[in-house]
Motif scaffolding. Structure first.
Motif, short mmCIF file in Angstrom:
data_model
loop_
_atom_site.label_atom_id
_atom_site.label_comp_id
_atom_site.label_asym_id
_atom_site.label_seq_id
_atom_site.Cartn_x
_atom_site.Cartn_y
_atom_site.Cartn_z
N GLY A 24 -4.79 -3.56 1.35
CA GLY A 24 -3.86 -2.73 1.98
C GLY A 24 -4.44 -2.36 3.33
O GLY A 24 -3.87 -2.23 4.50
N VAL A 25 -5.53 -1.83 3.32
CA VAL A 25 -6.41 -1.40 4.71
C VAL A 25 -6.52 -2.48 5.45
O VAL A 25 -6.43 -2.25 6.47
CB VAL A 25 -7.63 -0.57 4.12
N ASP A 53 -3.22 3.34 6.48
CA ASP A 53 -3.86 3.51 7.71
C ASP A 53 -5.23 4.71 7.09
O ASP A 53 -4.94 5.10 5.73
CB ASP A 53 -3.16 4.54 8.98
N GLU A 54 -6.19 4.96 7.95
CA GLU A 54 -7.40 5.61 7.55
C GLU A 54 -6.78 6.97 7.20
O GLU A 54 -7.59 7.53 6.13
CB GLU A 54 -8.26 5.76 8.41
N ALA A 55 -5.82 7.59 7.49
CA ALA A 55 -5.57 8.94 7.27
C ALA A 55 -5.07 9.27 5.77
O ALA A 55 -5.32 10.16 5.10
CB ALA A 55 -4.28 9.31 7.91
N GLU A 56 -4.66 8.18 5.16
CA GLU A 56 -4.47 8.06 3.57
C GLU A 56 -5.27 7.35 2.87
O GLU A 56 -5.16 7.21 1.44
CB GLU A 56 -2.76 7.76 3.37
N ALA A 57 -6.04 6.50 3.46
CA ALA A 57 -6.87 5.62 2.67
C ALA A 57 -7.60 6.28 1.57
O ALA A 57 -7.83 5.73 0.56
CB ALA A 57 -7.90 4.85 3.66
N GLU A 58 -8.37 7.33 1.73
CA GLU A 58 -9.37 8.04 0.95
C GLU A 58 -8.57 8.69 -0.21
O GLU A 58 -9.17 8.28 -1.20
CB GLU A 58 -10.24 9.09 1.72
N GLY A 59 -7.48 9.13 0.09
CA GLY A 59 -6.84 9.86 -1.01
C GLY A 59 -6.45 8.45 -1.98
O GLY A 59 -6.37 8.49 -3.21
N LEU A 60 -5.73 7.47 -1.61
CA LEU A 60 -5.52 6.46 -2.11
C LEU A 60 -6.55 5.60 -2.92
O LEU A 60 -6.54 5.35 -4.19
CB LEU A 60 -4.67 5.41 -1.47
N ARG A 61 -7.83 5.56 -2.31
CA ARG A 61 -8.87 5.01 -3.10
C ARG A 61 -9.11 6.01 -4.27
O ARG A 61 -9.54 5.35 -5.40
CB ARG A 61 -10.09 5.01 -2.02
N THR A 62 -9.32 7.24 -4.03
CA THR A 62 -9.69 7.85 -5.04
C THR A 62 -8.55 7.77 -6.19
O THR A 62 -8.97 7.89 -7.40
CB THR A 62 -9.75 9.64 -4.94
#
Length: 466
Positions: A317-318, A324-333
Motif C-alpha cells: 500500500g505504501v 501515506d507516511e503519516a499513517e504508515a508506521e501505525g499501520l505497520r505496527t
C-alpha cells in the motif's frame, strides 16, 4: 448462527465450507431455495477437521433437528488449499494460459516453470510443496517436444504427485505412457491452447477438480475418517467461482443474472478476486505475446491479507501510494501484531478500525492487479490507448467477502471508500459505479455446491446479492 425460515416437510441439504480459518455451514431448503440456518466453528486442522464440522452441525440441529440426517456437500481450502504448479513451454503463451486455468480451477499457483521442466524446475516444484502439476505446452498439431520432455523429467524423478496433462494432444499418448510407467498418477485433458488465439480452460478445470477430489483431499491427512473425503465436492475457490458465474449469468431467461460481477474475498493470508465479465470478442483472443482476458477470471494475491500477510499488505500500500507516511508506521505496527497473532479478534473500536484500514488496502491493491490499467502509448500510427488486464469499469455488482467485511458496520468504506478501489491512481480500469454488496451469509459457496443439481435453489440463495 442465524435462521431465516423453518423448512418442515421440505428437503434439506447442508452445504459446508472448510475454510483455512473457519468452517462455515448452511442448511438449505432446496425446494424453495431458502437459507434455513447457518453456523460457523474454528477449522480444526490441528486435530481432525471434522471436529469443527461436528460443532457446526450441533448448532444447525438446535435450529432444525432434521439437519442431523440431511445430506452434506462440502468444499475445502483447509490445510493450505490446492497448491498447483504450472509447467509450460512459452512463458507468455502456454505457461501463462496454464496459470490462468489453474487459478480459475480454485488453485493457488505456487510455481510456474517455462521452457520445459529440467532439474532446476523439478527442485522448484519440490520446494513449493506442490499438490498438483498442470503440464501444458504446444498447440495441437504443433510442438510436442516440450511437453514430452517435461513428462520424461517427472517420470525419471518418479514424481508421486498427481499430474494433469493439458498440452498438445498429439503428444498425449506418449506422455501418458511415460507417466504411467513411472507410477505417476495423471489425468488427461484437452489442450488449454489448442491453437494460437484460443484459450480452452473447461476440460483442464474439470480434470483439476477430479485430481483434487481423488488425490489431494485424502493426501492432506486432515481427518482420520473417510467421511471428510466423501463430503468434499471441490476446492472452495473453484466452488465459489461457480457461484459467481451463476450470480452473473443466471439460469435462464426467467431467472436472469446480475450482469458483470466482481468478488473480493479478503482472508488472513490471501485476497482472492474472482470475476465474470463478458469481454469484447476482439479482446478475448490469445496472441503470441500475451494471454488476453477471458470472461471467467480469478486472481490470488498471496501477499495481501489480514493476518499472515498483513505486513506485506501495508508495504505494498505504501509503494502504491495508498498509504501515506503519516499513517504508515501505525499501520505497520498493527500489521506486525496481527502477523504474530493470526488468531487476534479485534474487540475495541480502535483495533476494528485498523482491521478495516488494512482490508481497504488489500482490496485496492488486489483490484488493481486483477483489472490492470489503460495508458496512452506512441506507436507507428501515433497515439493509441493500450490496455492490460481486465476492464472492470462498467461492472454491475461488486461483492465483498471475508470475515472483516461480514462483521463490518460500514463495509462500503472498505470496498469503495478512501484507500479502496476509488483511491489514487491514474488509468486503473477499476469499478466506477457498481452496487456494493457483502456476502454476509457466505451463500456464494453454498450456491456453487448446489448449482449443478439444484440450480433454481442456488439461484434463489443468491437473491440477496443480485
Amino acid at each position: 448462527m442465524s435462521s431465516d425460515a423453518r423448512a418442515v416437510g421440505h428437503p434439506l441439504i447442508v452445504c459446508v465450507d472448510f475454510g483455512s480459518t473457519f468452517t462455515k455451514a448452511a442448511l438449505v431448503d432446496v425446494e424453495r431455495g431458502l437459507l434455513v440456518a447457518t453456523a460457523s466453528h474454528r477449522t480444526t486442522v490441528d486435530t481432525d477437521v471434522l471436529e469443527g464440522w461436528v460443532g457446526c452441525l450441533a448448532d444447525l440441529v438446535r435450529t432444525e433437528p432434521r439437519a442431523q440426517s440431511a445430506p452434506v456437500r462440502a468444499c475445502s481450502s483447509a490445510g493450505g488449499g490446492l497448491r498447483i504448479a504450472v509447467v509450460g513451454n512459452e512463458e507468455l503463451v502456454t505457461s501463462e494460459a496454464g496459470r490462468r486455468v489453474a487459478l480459475s480451477s480454485g488453485g493457488h499457483v505456487v510455481a510456474v516453470v517455462s521452457g520445459g521442466l529440467d532439474e532446476a524446475g523439478l527442485a522448484a516444484l519440490t520446494q513449493a510443496r506442490v499438490d498438483v502439476v498442470l503440464l501444458v505446452g504446444g498447440t495441437d498439431g504443433g510442438d510436442t517436444d516440450s511437453v514430452r520432455r517435461s513428462a520424461a523429467t517427472l517420470a525419471a524423478a518418479t514424481w508421486t504427485g498427481p499430474v494433469v496433462v493439458a498440452g498438445n494432444v498429439d503428444a498425449r499418448d506418449e506422455v501418458a505412457g511415460l507417466l504411467g510407467a513411472a507410477g505417476t498418477p495423471h489425468v488427461l485433458a484437452d489442450n488449454v491452447v489448442p491453437q494460437i488465439g484460443v484459450l480452452a480452460p473447461a476440460s483442464a478445470r474439470t480434470a483439476i477438480r477430479e485430481v483434487f477430489l481423488r488425490h489431494v483431499i485424502g493426501g492432506k491427512h486432515l481427518s482420520r475418517s473417510g467421511d471428510f473425503a466423501a463430503m468434499v465436492r471441490g476446492a472452495t475457490p473453484d466452488v465459489v467461482l461457480t457461484g459467481v458465474e451463476l450470480l452473473a449469468r443466471g439460469v435462464d431467461a426467467a431467472h436472469p443474472g446480475a450482469g458483470d460481477v466482481v468478488v473480493v474475498d479478503v482472508g488472513g493470508a490471501t485476497t482472492d478476486v474472482p470475476s465474470v465479465v463478458e469481454v469484447d470478442p476482439e479482446e478475448s483472443r490469445l496472441s503470441r505475446q500475451v494471454v488476453a482476458t477471458t470472461p471467467v477470471t480469478r486472481t490470488v494475491e498471496g501477499d495481501l491479507g489480514m493476518r499472515w500477510s498483513a505486513v506485506t499488505t501495508i508495504e505494498q500500500g505504501v509503494r502504491d501510494g495508498l498509504v501515506d507516511e503519516a499513517e504508515a508506521e501505525g499501520l505497520r505496527t498493527a500489521a506486525r501484531r496481527r502477523g504474530a497473532d493470526p488468531a487476534l479478534v479485534p474487540a475495541e473500536m480502535t483495533e476494528r478500525a485498523l482491521d478495516a484500514r488494512i482490508a481497504s488496502v488489500a482490496v485496492a491493491v488486489a483490484l488493481r492487479r486483477h483489472a490492470g490499467r489503460s495508458q496512452v502509448v506512441f506507436g507507428p500510427d501515433g497515439r493509441v490507448v493500450e490496455r492490460t488486464g481486465k476492464d472492470l469499469r462498467a461492472i454491475s455488482v461488486l461483492v465483498g467477502s471475508g470475515g472483516v467485511l461480514r462483521h463490518s458496520d460500514h463495509p462500503e468504506g472498505i470496498l469503495g471508500g478512501p484507500g479502496g478501489p476509488s483511491g489514487p491512481g491514474v488509468g486503473w480500469q477499476l469499478p466506477e459505479s457498481p452496487r456494493l454488496i457483502v456476502d454476509r451469509d457466505c451463500v456464494l459457496a453454498a450456491a456453487g455446491l448446489l448449482a449443478v443439481d439444484h440450480p433454481r435453489a442456488a439461484y434463489a440463495l443468491l437473491g440477496a446479492l443480485r
